[in-house]
Write an enzyme that holds these catalytic residues in place. Structure first.
Site, PDB file in Angstrom:
ATOM      1  N   HIS A 101       5.286   2.512   3.838  1.00  0.00           N
ATOM      2  CA  HIS A 101       4.761   3.837   4.175  1.00  0.00           C
ATOM      3  C   HIS A 101       5.854   4.811   4.593  1.00  0.00           C
ATOM      4  O   HIS A 101       5.672   6.023   4.485  1.00  0.00           O
ATOM      5  CB  HIS A 101       3.688   3.714   5.255  1.00  0.00           C
ATOM      6  CG  HIS A 101       2.385   3.212   4.735  1.00  0.00           C
ATOM      7  ND1 HIS A 101       1.163   3.682   5.168  1.00  0.00           N
ATOM      8  CD2 HIS A 101       2.101   2.278   3.788  1.00  0.00           C
ATOM      9  CE1 HIS A 101       0.186   3.057   4.514  1.00  0.00           C
ATOM     10  NE2 HIS A 101       0.737   2.194   3.686  1.00  0.00           N
TER      11      HIS A 101
ATOM     12  N   HIS B 172       0.578  -8.259  -0.192  1.00  0.00           N
ATOM     13  CA  HIS B 172      -0.794  -8.496   0.262  1.00  0.00           C
ATOM     14  C   HIS B 172      -1.141  -9.989   0.292  1.00  0.00           C
ATOM     15  O   HIS B 172      -2.296 -10.348   0.470  1.00  0.00           O
ATOM     16  CB  HIS B 172      -1.792  -7.738  -0.612  1.00  0.00           C
ATOM     17  CG  HIS B 172      -1.836  -6.275  -0.325  1.00  0.00           C
ATOM     18  ND1 HIS B 172      -2.674  -5.393  -0.979  1.00  0.00           N
ATOM     19  CD2 HIS B 172      -1.145  -5.513   0.579  1.00  0.00           C
ATOM     20  CE1 HIS B 172      -2.488  -4.171  -0.511  1.00  0.00           C
ATOM     21  NE2 HIS B 172      -1.567  -4.227   0.428  1.00  0.00           N
TER      22      HIS B 172
ATOM     23  N   ASN C  65      -2.305   6.430   7.190  1.00  0.00           N
ATOM     24  CA  ASN C  65      -1.737   5.858   8.410  1.00  0.00           C
ATOM     25  C   ASN C  65      -2.674   5.885   9.611  1.00  0.00           C
ATOM     26  O   ASN C  65      -2.599   5.021  10.485  1.00  0.00           O
ATOM     27  CB  ASN C  65      -0.453   6.619   8.789  1.00  0.00           C
ATOM     28  CG  ASN C  65       0.619   6.506   7.728  1.00  0.00           C
ATOM     29  OD1 ASN C  65       0.751   5.479   7.068  1.00  0.00           O
ATOM     30  ND2 ASN C  65       1.385   7.579   7.543  1.00  0.00           N
TER      31      ASN C  65
ATOM     32  N   ARG D  12       4.397  -3.355   6.138  1.00  0.00           N
ATOM     33  CA  ARG D  12       3.683  -2.193   5.596  1.00  0.00           C
ATOM     34  C   ARG D  12       4.315  -0.878   6.062  1.00  0.00           C
ATOM     35  O   ARG D  12       4.341   0.113   5.320  1.00  0.00           O
ATOM     36  CB  ARG D  12       2.215  -2.264   6.018  1.00  0.00           C
ATOM     37  CG  ARG D  12       1.328  -1.175   5.435  1.00  0.00           C
ATOM     38  CD  ARG D  12      -0.122  -1.539   5.656  1.00  0.00           C
ATOM     39  NE  ARG D  12      -1.025  -0.502   5.153  1.00  0.00           N
ATOM     40  CZ  ARG D  12      -1.773   0.279   5.929  1.00  0.00           C
ATOM     41  NH1 ARG D  12      -1.711   0.157   7.262  1.00  0.00           N
ATOM     42  NH2 ARG D  12      -2.573   1.174   5.405  1.00  0.00           N
TER      43      ARG D  12
END
Length: 319
Positions: free
Chosen positions: A64, A191, A92, A60
């Site tokens: 980001h 996911h 975040n 992840r």
């Protein structure tokens, strides 16, 4: 005619050389840091053995980082009295994790080849290893990124789609960084591993009924109270079937209305992404191939190369 063809070839070569992603190569550190891959993998493996969830957390971080002004390690920079980083941005704060593992990897890499490998590249390799170690596909990672000297909390807030996003918002967020709807769906397949906090899915399990399996809603409500402020940080697996194995069950869940996040189920809700989700649910090898291609494309987003940026000594601060 020949001169016209020559001009076309030259134009293509100049375009290729001029594009920053073309400067990324799979063998970038083959001479300057030959032990890079084994060093990174060893630390990632140890971290995942301690906590399986860490694989998803590290993967992840790559999303980001790349979605905010490109894959440049800006996400790692800590706030100071004179500098505002991205860690306290809405997507975040109290959510992005694994920074200590990146510190450990950077320290290990610095021991074998000091001052050579950027934090941005370390993250790209770490993301790949995290997928592979949980049974997902492997690929050659393009490297040669350098680290930014800046960060943007505002860009982090605006560029990373929240779990409340509808399909149009998801499509536009990915399109803004050059990723098609197909690759958006493929990358969402990340996911298949990891967990989400109650705050991310509370509204869905209490307010949505048409596109939510009722048994999943009841199961999740047991660990996620209706009222905000109660159980906010309680965790639930994004993929109920195989939460610690990288496979295509995420898409099988969506077809059964068992996506945990609102943004997950938006991919299979009578819209333009339905056919891709159905295809991946039926064909795990198709998902794996497209996920790899999408990860490589995401890694190509606006890297700093050549003399731009720097090679940070410590991922948390500029040199």
């Amino acid at each position: 005619m020949a001169s016209f063809k020559t001009a076309i070839v030259l134009f293509f070569l100049v375009s290729l050389i001029g594009s920053s992603s073309a400067q990324l190569t799979t063998g970038f550190y083959s001479k300057s840091c030959p032990k890079l891959y084994e060093t990174v993998k060893s630390v990632v493996h140890s971290a995942i053995q301690k906590e399986t969830r860490m694989a998803a957390s590290l993967l992840r971080l790559f999303f980001h980082d790349c979605f905010v002004n490109g894959c440049d390690g800006s996400l790692f920079l800590d706030d100071t009295s004179t500098f505002t980083g991205e860690k306290r941005a809405q997507p975040n704060f109290n959510s992005a994790r694994g920074f200590e593992v990146i510190d450990d990897i950077k320290s290990a890499v610095e021991k074998v080849c000091p001052g050579v490998v950027s934090c941005a590249d370390i993250l790209a390799v770490t993301a790949r290893d995290s997928v592979v170690l949980l049974g997902g596909p492997n690929w050659d990672v393009k490297l040669g990124r350098r680290d930014s000297r800046t960060a943007s909390q505002a860009a982090a807030n605006s560029s990373i789609p929240p779990p409340t996003s509808n399909l149009n918002r998801l499509i536009s967020s990915f399109s803004a960084v050059g990723l098609s709807t197909k690759y958006m769906v493929a990358l969402s397949g990340a996911h298949t591993i990891g967990q989400a906090r109650c705050t991310s899915f509370r509204a869905r399990i209490y307010n949505e009924t048409n596109n939510l399996d009722s048994s999943l809603a009841k199961t999740r409500q047991n660990n996620c109270p209706r009222n905000s402020g109660s159980g906010d940080n309680n965790l639930a697996p994004l993929d109920l079937q195989t939460p610690t194995y990288f496979d295509n069950h995420y898409f099988i869940n969506l077809v059964s209305k068992k996506g945990l996040l609102h943004s997950d189920q938006q991919l299979f809700n009578g819209g333009s992404a339905d056919s891709t989700v159905k295809s991946y649910s039926d064909n795990p090898s198709s998902f794996a191939a497209d996920f790899v291609t999408a990860m490589i494309k995401m890694g190509d987003i606006r890297p700093l190369t050549g003399s731009k940026g720097e090679i940070r000594k410590n991922c948390r601060r500029i040199n």
